[in-house]
Design an enzyme around this catalytic site. Structure first.
Site, PDB file in Angstrom:
ATOM      1  N   ARG A  99      95.474  21.326  19.841  1.00  0.00           N
ATOM      2  CA  ARG A  99      94.255  21.885  19.245  1.00  0.00           C
ATOM      3  C   ARG A  99      94.491  22.654  17.953  1.00  0.00           C
ATOM      4  O   ARG A  99      93.531  23.154  17.370  1.00  0.00           O
ATOM      5  CB  ARG A  99      93.559  22.782  20.273  1.00  0.00           C
ATOM      6  CG  ARG A  99      94.333  24.054  20.570  1.00  0.00           C
ATOM      7  CD  ARG A  99      93.866  24.787  21.814  1.00  0.00           C
ATOM      8  NE  ARG A  99      92.450  25.043  21.894  1.00  0.00           N
ATOM      9  CZ  ARG A  99      91.862  25.650  22.956  1.00  0.00           C
ATOM     10  NH1 ARG A  99      92.588  26.055  23.980  1.00  0.00           N
ATOM     11  NH2 ARG A  99      90.578  25.849  22.977  1.00  0.00           N
ATOM     12  N   ALA A 101      91.880  34.229  44.679  1.00  0.00           N
ATOM     13  CA  ALA A 101      91.706  33.659  46.003  1.00  0.00           C
ATOM     14  C   ALA A 101      91.011  34.629  46.946  1.00  0.00           C
ATOM     15  O   ALA A 101      90.531  34.230  47.999  1.00  0.00           O
ATOM     16  CB  ALA A 101      93.068  33.290  46.548  1.00  0.00           C
ATOM     17  N   ASP A 120      84.845  29.565  34.903  1.00  0.00           N
ATOM     18  CA  ASP A 120      83.657  29.257  34.094  1.00  0.00           C
ATOM     19  C   ASP A 120      82.456  28.976  34.998  1.00  0.00           C
ATOM     20  O   ASP A 120      81.344  29.406  34.713  1.00  0.00           O
ATOM     21  CB  ASP A 120      83.901  28.034  33.202  1.00  0.00           C
ATOM     22  CG  ASP A 120      85.131  28.218  32.334  1.00  0.00           C
ATOM     23  OD1 ASP A 120      85.410  29.355  31.945  1.00  0.00           O
ATOM     24  OD2 ASP A 120      85.807  27.210  32.066  1.00  0.00           O
ATOM     25  N   ASP A 150      87.412  20.078  34.891  1.00  0.00           N
ATOM     26  CA  ASP A 150      87.149  21.501  34.650  1.00  0.00           C
ATOM     27  C   ASP A 150      85.694  21.864  34.949  1.00  0.00           C
ATOM     28  O   ASP A 150      85.380  23.016  35.215  1.00  0.00           O
ATOM     29  CB  ASP A 150      87.413  21.847  33.172  1.00  0.00           C
ATOM     30  CG  ASP A 150      88.869  21.723  32.816  1.00  0.00           C
ATOM     31  OD1 ASP A 150      89.643  21.241  33.657  1.00  0.00           O
ATOM     32  OD2 ASP A 150      89.234  22.102  31.687  1.00  0.00           O
ATOM     33  N   GLY A 175      86.596  23.112  28.011  1.00  0.00           N
ATOM     34  CA  GLY A 175      86.231  24.142  27.037  1.00  0.00           C
ATOM     35  C   GLY A 175      85.364  25.135  27.785  1.00  0.00           C
ATOM     36  O   GLY A 175      84.293  24.778  28.290  1.00  0.00           O
ATOM     37  N   ALA A 176      85.853  26.369  27.873  1.00  0.00           N
ATOM     38  CA  ALA A 176      85.224  27.338  28.764  1.00  0.00           C
ATOM     39  C   ALA A 176      83.716  27.477  28.533  1.00  0.00           C
ATOM     40  O   ALA A 176      82.928  27.438  29.480  1.00  0.00           O
ATOM     41  CB  ALA A 176      85.914  28.691  28.592  1.00  0.00           C
TER      42      ALA A 176
END
Ligand code: KDG
Length: 326
Positions: free
Chosen positions: A114, A239, A268, A304, A33-34
């Site tokens: 979701r 990148a 994030d 993440d 979740g960002a």
């Protein structure tokens, strides 16, 4: 008192084994979740941070809240909704980092579970609730992303309301985080709402690729010309290089040359690093370097989130000009 508040959905992440999903027997549960990811980075960098969200009354919801709390994030204003589930996503692991369709070449893919989640019911009322209103009144920075906006009409209402709140010196930070799966069939609305959010925020992060998809150009200078409003605009060309605009300044910092394990969450971590350095009054060049260093921590893991080295180490690294930043 929290100095930063992030607002958005948290997801339990089930990370598959590398390869086709149908062959993965074991999934590692992590947190995503960002805005939750940004909160844990900010907190690790010494910024008092609260996360505003909704979770279901289920194991994944309890896990997310415990995960953030374990990082020291203030979760006192998180609402538990007994009627809706916590969001989940499955991370199908490609072996490469590109956008090719071949699994061996392409990056990981996110499969969302979701729809109808607890956080999709976020609405302007969540900002007015006592605990949230108190946090917002006393913070120096609030951060959200285009993911929150995309969740539902009521969540769009929340992000619009967030931008309309009296600022009282509070900065609003917005990361575009364009997720086409969440805007399916609504691309015109996405472009309109997201552009309004960019224009209404003080600090804005744009991935060059996603900006190209939504706004028609991935060029940093063209994006700045299109969006002169935010005091700080950061364009990330994955990148390669990140270009930061702040006032009359324009600074480019190349990405660290790293062996990348998995990209999801790196943006994030970048935002968290940049914002922490901003709240610690660092100049633009160092803010961008902090972003890259934190992104590096996310790029070298399969989850993440980013587990960072001690801030003192990052500070030392961000000061060094002789580092091979290329
Ligand atoms: O930026 C990483 C996020 O995309 C990930 O943690 C999941 O928030 C998420 C989303 O909605 O895609």
């Amino acid at each position: 008192r929290s100095r930063a508040v992030t607002v958005g959905e948290g997801l339990a992440v089930l990370v598959a084994q590398p390869g086709p999903l149908e062959e993965s027997e074991i999934f590692e549960r992590t947190a995503g979740g960002a805005e939750a990811n940004v909160a844990t980075v900010l907190r690790q960098l010494g910024v008092d941070t609260a996360w505003l969200s909704r979770v279901g009354d289920d194991g994944f919801g309890r896990y997310l809240v415990a995960h953030l709390a374990a990082h020291g994030v203030d979760v006192s204003a998180v609402v538990t909704d007994p009627g809706r589930p916590t969001a989940v996503y499955v991370k199908e692991r490609g072996s490469g980092s590109g956008k090719a369709t071949d699994l061996a070449e392409r990056a990981s893919r996110m499969l969302y579970y979701r729809t109808g989640s607890a956080a999709s019911a976020l609405s302007p009322a969540d900002l007015a609730a006592t605990a949230a209103a108190e946090l917002l009144a006393h913070c120096g920075l609030v951060h959200f992303t285009g993911i929150t906006t995309a969740l539902s009409a009521s969540a769009t209402g929340l992000t619009e309301a967030l931008l309309a709140l009296p600022r009282n010196g509070r900065l609003v930070s917005f990361d575009l985080n364009f997720r086409p799966a969440l805007w399916a069939g609504r691309s015109e609305l996405a472009a309109e709402v997201l552009a309004r959010h960019v224009r209404g925020s003080d600090v804005v992060f744009l991935g060059a690729d996603e900006a190209g998809e939504v706004f028609g150009t991935d060029d940093a200078d063209e994006l700045r010309a299109l969006f002169p409003e935010p005091a700080q605009l950061i364009v990330k060309n994955d990148a390669h290089t990140v270009t930061g605009f702040a006032g009359a300044e324009r600074v480019e910092v190349p990405a660290l040359g790293l062996e990348i394990t998995e990209r999801i969450g790196a943006g994030d971590a970048f935002a968290g690093g940049y914002l922490a350095a901003l709240l610690h009054d660092r100049p633009l060049l160092q803010r961008l370097r902090f972003g890259h260093l934190c992104a590096a921590a996310a790029l070298t893991g399969t989850g993440d989130g980013a587990e960072l080295p001690a801030t003192a180490i990052l500070e030392r690294l961000a000061m060094l000009d002789e580092i091979d930043w290329a």
